[in-house]
Each structure stands twice: as C-alpha cells, then as structure tokens.
Design an enzyme around this catalytic site. Structure first.
Site: not given
Lengths: 106, 416
Positions: A104-106, B201
């Site tokens: 995933g992008c952070i 995230t």
C-alpha cells in the site's frame, strides 16, 4: 508457512492467502484461485488483461499496481475492474495472478 | 568561469527552497549557477491548511513569498513549466524561456486532481463538497463550518497516495473538538471514509488511531472506493454500489505529479511521479536528475518532514555528483508527524521505510511521547511553523535531530 493447493500443486501463501513466491503460479491455477475468493469465473479475456498486467508489473517494479495504476496502464476502467474483481480489485487481481499483496502507499 | 556548472530546480516549495539554500552555501557562484522556477510566488506552509477550516489559522499567517525564502545568488523565475527535454538537458518554460542544465532537481510536489473523480467538481463543489488541501478550499470550508450546526460531515480519502496521510484523520479529530466547543456535537455526525482496510496504513499506529476515532464517536468506514461524488444529491457512491449520504463532504482528491511531467517524455511514471532511487534520491530516469519531496515515487509518506530529512542526504549526493565523486549518502525513509487530536493535544509518530511507528519517546528516552496524546506534542506542532520559515527553509540543522530515524528510546525498535 501456510500452503494451499491449486491445480493439484501445493504453493506457499501468507496468512491472507497471497502467494509468497509468484514463480509457483501457473495459468491453470487462476480459475481455482478465482473461485475460492469470489472472483467471477470463467475468467474473461478482460480479466486476463488485468492478470497479465499484475504479473508483468510485479516482475518489473517489485509490487503489484494499485487500482489507479491498473486503469492508467491498460484500457480497463476502474468501473470495469470492480466488475471483474468485485470489492477489492488490486488485492483480488493480485491474488488470482499469484503475486504477493501489493504494498500500500503510505 | 568556464567550469561553472548550471543547476536548475523545478519548484520553490519545501524541497526546492531548502536544497537551493543549502547548495548555495556549499558552492560559490562562479562554481555553480542556481536557477529555480515556480508558477506562482506564494509559498504555503501546508501543515497550516488543516487549521484554516476551524478558524485557527488565517491565510496571511501561512503564506509567504517564495522568492523571499531564497538566499542571495539564486535566480528565481516565475513561470509555469512547459516541459523538460531529458535528452537535451533543457527545460522550457511557459513564458518561452529555456533553461539548460548540467543537473536538474525536480521538486514540483504533488498536484490535486479533483476532476479525476466523477462529479466531484460538478454541482455542489465548494457548496457541499470541499477539500482543505488548498487555500481556496480550506477558506470556503471555514465559512461553511462556521454556519453549520447539525447534520452529517463525511471525510473521504479517495485513494492513495496523498500528501500528509494523517491530515484527514487530524481533520476528523479537530472537527469533533470544533463542534463540541460550539455546543452542537450531539447534532453532528462525523464519519471517516477510507479506501484502506483500517484508519491508517501502519498496523500499530492504525490500531491507536482507530481507537481514538471510537473514543471520539467518529464512525469509520473502510475499504470504500469512491466512484462518484454527487454534490447535488449529497452522496458518495462507491464502485461496489455502496452509498453514503452527507451534508458536508470533506474530500481528499486524487493526487498526481505536476502537469508538465506528462508533457516530458521519459520523465515520470503513469501518475506523473518521478521514478527515484529510495536511498540516493537520484532519479532512475537519468543520472543528472535528482528528485526531492512529493514529486518522487518513493515508498515514503508525501510529507514535509520526509522532504526535510531528505534534504541533507540529497544535498550531499548532489555535491558529490557535481564534483564527479561517487554518490554515497543514503536516505532511510524517515518520517516524523505530529497528529493533532483536538482539545490542545497531539500525538507524534516516527517511522521509516523499514520500521513502523511504535510507542516510546523521540528523539531519545527523554523526549516527546510517541503514539500517545499529549499537550507537549500539540505545542511542538504549533512551534514548528516558526522553525519551518527560519530554520528548515534557510537550511539550518536542528541540534540533536539528524536525518536518520532514531531507535533509542522506542518501545519496540524493529530492525529492518
């Protein structure tokens, strides 16, 4: 490490079921993986466009593409992606294509 | 004069300005000419945008002139960029000027693309659908919130990557404080809608932030992929058919790289970001192109703190390149973010490419508390703006704060 069997062959997967080693994947496994995770089968030519893209991007960049990148890199629109791989196209397409969970992008 | 090298910097924001100023100190003008380009002369302190909708900051406090932040001996050009010819080592500006370079630094950040989501900029835009990610939106939202006394406020991240990934959560926390302070919190529902499978995230921080949302009575909707924003009917429509009604939608639009990147063959990826070496900050496009800040495709947060920590490594590596020496310095992906949680408190997270945010203290055992709400973190966040203008942009170091992420003082430092 957990394993699963697709097309008669045992493969290494992580806790969520993503392939650990994409070289263990074969095309024959894709429909079985799709059935297991609720991806409509038989896999259409359009689904295969996405599956092939997932693998080529993974081997090129080290991670599977996001939904946005899939639609930029192919003629498959985001709407169509959600028909082909309902609920979570980036994750489900990665699953069927036998590549690890996209970072995933952070 | 014949050995004078030419450096062109695209973008005079956080990364471009701090790099220009640090390099100006390292090289005499007869050794290095520095030209820097930006499309306007307004340097926005972007963390300040979060406070504008709640009347806690005004536009004139957080905007300064770009050229005034640059040291003497840096040539400032105000024009949009038309394109970069990476084969010819040349930049064409929209005003018709051409700048040839020996080294190029791309520092043009990320661009908001609200028009990429169906309906977002249609009817209702700036009336029921807002973003606080630019000054116009933040100011319009301030007026709307001021008159708002009851209904449903939805905060929606469309998709990653976005600048400052914690800012939408901070907005939710501050909204809870704002409506409580106004005495109408019981009449306002706040919902946080994200495409991720959790509030954030990173797992440890995500758990802490999720429980903060719960404590504050903010609903969390995960794995929602917004396909359409209907500002007239006031609903978000997901690609999977789910719908979420709202009275005010605070959206974080899709982000891409600067527009000229698409016009510059070979420079950017499909989203307009520049393929960049995670460690050296040299582009993977051509050795004489470096990248700093949000413009890069690094697996790090698009945040000012990352740009700040990149600065030192970047400048050392650019210096080596200009001198024809090997490029040796390495960036670890260090990010450090104050997360405003309302009621004059904030928490702090500190992480890098390999290590997720954990508890403990920063930058050592006797420091600011990590992953825990406190007043001192809130004060840290407020004080940072002054350091930004007077320390970070001019290129001064903070004693005790280096670019690498510290592990001393943390609860569970995980080695990468």
């Amino acid at each position: 490490m957990p394993t699963k069997t697709f097309a008669g062959t045992s493969v290494d997967v992580n806790d969520e079921g993503f392939f650990e080693d994409p070289t263990q994947w074969t095309k024959e496994m894709a429909p079985e993986i799709a059935d297991e995770y609720g991806v409509p089968t038989p896999l259409t030519d359009r689904a295969w466009v996405v599956i092939d893209l997932m693998r080529s991007e993974y081997f090129d960049k080290g991670t599977g593409p996001t939904v946005r990148k899939i639609s930029k890199l192919s003629d498959v629109t985001t709407k169509e992606l959600f028909v082909l791989f309902p609920k979570g196209p980036a994750k489900l397409a990665a699953m069927v294509a036998g590549i690890p969970k996209p970072k995933g992008c952070i | 004069m014949s050995d004078q090298k030419r450096l062109v910097i695209l973008g005079a924001g956080t990364g471009g300005t701090l790099a220009a100023n640090r390099l100006r100190k390292k090289f005499k003008e007869d050794r290095l000419r520095i030209d820097i380009v930006d499309q306007n002369n307004q340097h926005v302190y972007q963390p300040g945008l979060l406070f504008v909708p709640f009347g806690l900051a005004e536009s004139d406090e957080i905007v300064r002139k770009r050229d005034r932040q640059l040291h003497k001996g840096i040539h400032y050009h105000q024009s949009a960029i038309d394109s970069v010819d990476i084969e010819a080592d040349s930049v064409t500006l929209e005003n018709g000027d051409t700048l040839d370079y020996d080294v190029l630094l791309v520092a043009t950040g990320a661009r908001l693309q609200p028009e990429e989501t169906e309906g977002m900029t249609g009817p209702g835009w700036m009336e029921s659908v807002f973003t606080f990610y630019d000054m116009e939106g933040a100011t319009a939202l301030a007026a709307k919130l001021d008159e708002f006394e009851s209904g449903h406020v939805v905060i929606n991240v469309i998709d990653m990557p976005i600048k400052c990934p914690v800012a939408p959560l901070e907005f939710a926390f501050l909204a809870d404080w704002y409506f409580t302070d106004k005495g109408v919190r019981d009449d306002v529902t706040i919902t946080y809608v994200t495409p991720l499978d959790g509030a954030f995230t990173k797992p440890t921080a995500s758990a802490t932030l999720s429980s903060l949302l719960t404590d504050k009575g903010i609903e969390l909707v995960t794995e929602f992929n917004t396909g359409e924003v209907d500002g007239e009917a006031r609903k978000l429509i997901g690609f999977d058919g789910r719908e979420i009604d709202f009275d005010i939608a605070v959206v974080i639009p899709l982000h891409g790289g600067a527009a000229y990147v698409e016009n510059s063959p070979g420079l950017g990826d499909e989203l307009g970001f520049i393929p960049t070496d995670n460690a050296t900050l040299q582009s993977q496009v051509k050795p004489n192109i470096f990248v700093v800040g949000d413009a890069a495709d690094l697996p790090a947060s698009k945040a000012g703190s990352v740009t700040h920590f990149e600065g030192e490594v970047l400048v050392e590596n650019m210096e080596s390149f200009l001198k024809g020496e090997p490029i040796e310095h390495s960036f670890d992906g260090h990010a450090n973010c104050f997360i405003e949680t309302g009621f004059s408190k904030a928490l702090l997270i500190d992480f890098n490419y390999e290590n997720e945010p954990v508890g403990g203290h920063y930058p050592g055992p006797v420091g600011l508390p990590l992953l825990k709400e406190s007043r001192v973190n809130h004060l840290g966040k407020l004080m940072f703006q002054s350091f930004y203008w007077h320390g970070l942009l001019p290129g001064r170091d903070i004693p005790g704060i280096g670019p690498d992420m510290p592990t001393f003082g943390k609860k569970h430092p995980v080695s990468g």
